[in-house]
Design a protein around this motif. Structure first.
Motif, PDB file in Angstrom:
ATOM      1  N   LYS A 155      -9.101  11.581  -0.123  1.00 19.43           N
ATOM      2  CA  LYS A 155      -8.422  10.576  -0.952  1.00 19.43           C
ATOM      3  C   LYS A 155      -7.763   9.480  -0.119  1.00 19.43           C
ATOM      4  O   LYS A 155      -7.871   8.293  -0.454  1.00 19.43           O
ATOM      5  CB  LYS A 155      -7.407  11.235  -1.893  1.00 19.43           C
ATOM      6  N   TYR A 156      -7.110   9.843   0.974  1.00 21.09           N
ATOM      7  CA  TYR A 156      -6.520   8.805   1.821  1.00 21.09           C
ATOM      8  C   TYR A 156      -7.590   8.037   2.592  1.00 21.09           C
ATOM      9  O   TYR A 156      -7.431   6.846   2.859  1.00 21.09           O
ATOM     10  CB  TYR A 156      -5.435   9.374   2.739  1.00 21.09           C
TER      11      TYR A 156
ATOM     12  N   LEU B  31      -5.464   7.542  -5.205  1.00 21.71           N
ATOM     13  CA  LEU B  31      -4.100   8.075  -5.249  1.00 21.71           C
ATOM     14  C   LEU B  31      -3.863   8.879  -6.525  1.00 21.71           C
ATOM     15  O   LEU B  31      -3.226   9.935  -6.486  1.00 21.71           O
ATOM     16  CB  LEU B  31      -3.088   6.934  -5.144  1.00 21.71           C
TER      17      LEU B  31
ATOM     18  N   THR C  70      -0.640   2.752   5.049  1.00 20.74           N
ATOM     19  CA  THR C  70      -1.428   3.848   4.486  1.00 20.74           C
ATOM     20  C   THR C  70      -1.951   4.777   5.581  1.00 20.74           C
ATOM     21  O   THR C  70      -2.040   5.983   5.376  1.00 20.74           O
ATOM     22  CB  THR C  70      -2.595   3.343   3.616  1.00 20.74           C
TER      23      THR C  70
ATOM     24  N   ASN D  98       2.669   8.528  -2.152  1.00 19.10           N
ATOM     25  CA  ASN D  98       1.652   7.990  -3.048  1.00 19.10           C
ATOM     26  C   ASN D  98       2.199   6.835  -3.881  1.00 19.10           C
ATOM     27  O   ASN D  98       1.501   5.836  -4.090  1.00 19.10           O
ATOM     28  CB  ASN D  98       1.102   9.084  -3.964  1.00 19.10           C
TER      29      ASN D  98
ATOM     30  N   LEU E 179      -8.689   5.497   0.090  1.00 20.27           N
ATOM     31  CA  LEU E 179      -7.647   4.478  -0.034  1.00 20.27           C
ATOM     32  C   LEU E 179      -7.738   3.461   1.099  1.00 20.27           C
ATOM     33  O   LEU E 179      -7.800   2.250   0.870  1.00 20.27           O
ATOM     34  CB  LEU E 179      -6.272   5.155  -0.035  1.00 20.27           C
TER      35      LEU E 179
ATOM     36  N   CYS F 164      -5.447  12.189  -6.046  1.00 19.81           N
ATOM     37  CA  CYS F 164      -4.618  12.995  -5.154  1.00 19.81           C
ATOM     38  C   CYS F 164      -3.480  13.628  -5.950  1.00 19.81           C
ATOM     39  O   CYS F 164      -3.224  14.822  -5.836  1.00 19.81           O
ATOM     40  CB  CYS F 164      -4.077  12.115  -4.022  1.00 19.81           C
ATOM     41  N   GLU F 165      -2.819  12.837  -6.771  1.00 20.56           N
ATOM     42  CA  GLU F 165      -1.692  13.343  -7.554  1.00 20.56           C
ATOM     43  C   GLU F 165      -2.144  14.408  -8.557  1.00 20.56           C
ATOM     44  O   GLU F 165      -1.435  15.393  -8.772  1.00 20.56           O
ATOM     45  CB  GLU F 165      -0.973  12.195  -8.247  1.00 20.56           C
TER      46      GLU F 165
ATOM     47  N   CYS G  97      -6.114  15.452  -0.400  1.00 23.04           N
ATOM     48  CA  CYS G  97      -5.383  14.183  -0.277  1.00 23.04           C
ATOM     49  C   CYS G  97      -5.443  13.654   1.151  1.00 23.04           C
ATOM     50  O   CYS G  97      -5.685  12.463   1.366  1.00 23.04           O
ATOM     51  CB  CYS G  97      -3.926  14.370  -0.686  1.00 23.04           C
TER      52      CYS G  97
END
Length: 116
Positions: free
Chosen positions: A47-48, A77, A20, A99, A51, A80-81, A43
């Motif tokens: 978001k990462y 994730l 990741t 992702n 994660l 993010c999408e 993202c």
């Protein structure tokens, strides 16, 4: 937790965090290439970061909330999408692929942790 189970989970978690982190580096490169893209920026950073932090927390936290940590990782994730779906200028298909791979890793961590 048995030593072998702990080692299995530790290994799976270590691999997931390594993968990741590399994925985040790729998304950050895209962010630098397309600085006006707010979805890519979201993202690559928030978001990462979520994660990775949730995956790191899997062994630190109470075993009863490990599943919740993995769920938060998956939620990051998904968010993010959702953000990327609004991206109209940049081809973000490579981030979708990343992702999906990261979602698989989060699921593997969750499944491994739930078998403790």
């Amino acid at each position: 937790m048995a030593a072998s189970t702990y080692l299995s989970l530790s290994f799976v978690k270590m691999v997931a965090i390594e993968k990741t982190t590399k994925a985040q580096e790729y998304v950050k490169q895209m962010m630098n290439q397309y600085p006006s893209s707010q979805p890519i920026k979201l993202c690559a950073t928030e978001k990462y970061d979520t994660l990775i932090n949730q995956l790191k927390g899997v062994l630190i936290e109470d075993p009863d909330i490990i599943d919740m940590k993995a769920k938060y990782a998956a939620d990051a994730l998904d968010e993010c999408e959702t953000a990327l779906a609004g991206e109209k200028i940049v081809n973000v298909s490579s981030i979708y692929t990343l992702n999906n791979n990261m979602m698989l890793l989060a699921d593997i961590v969750r499944i491994t942790a739930s078998n403790i």
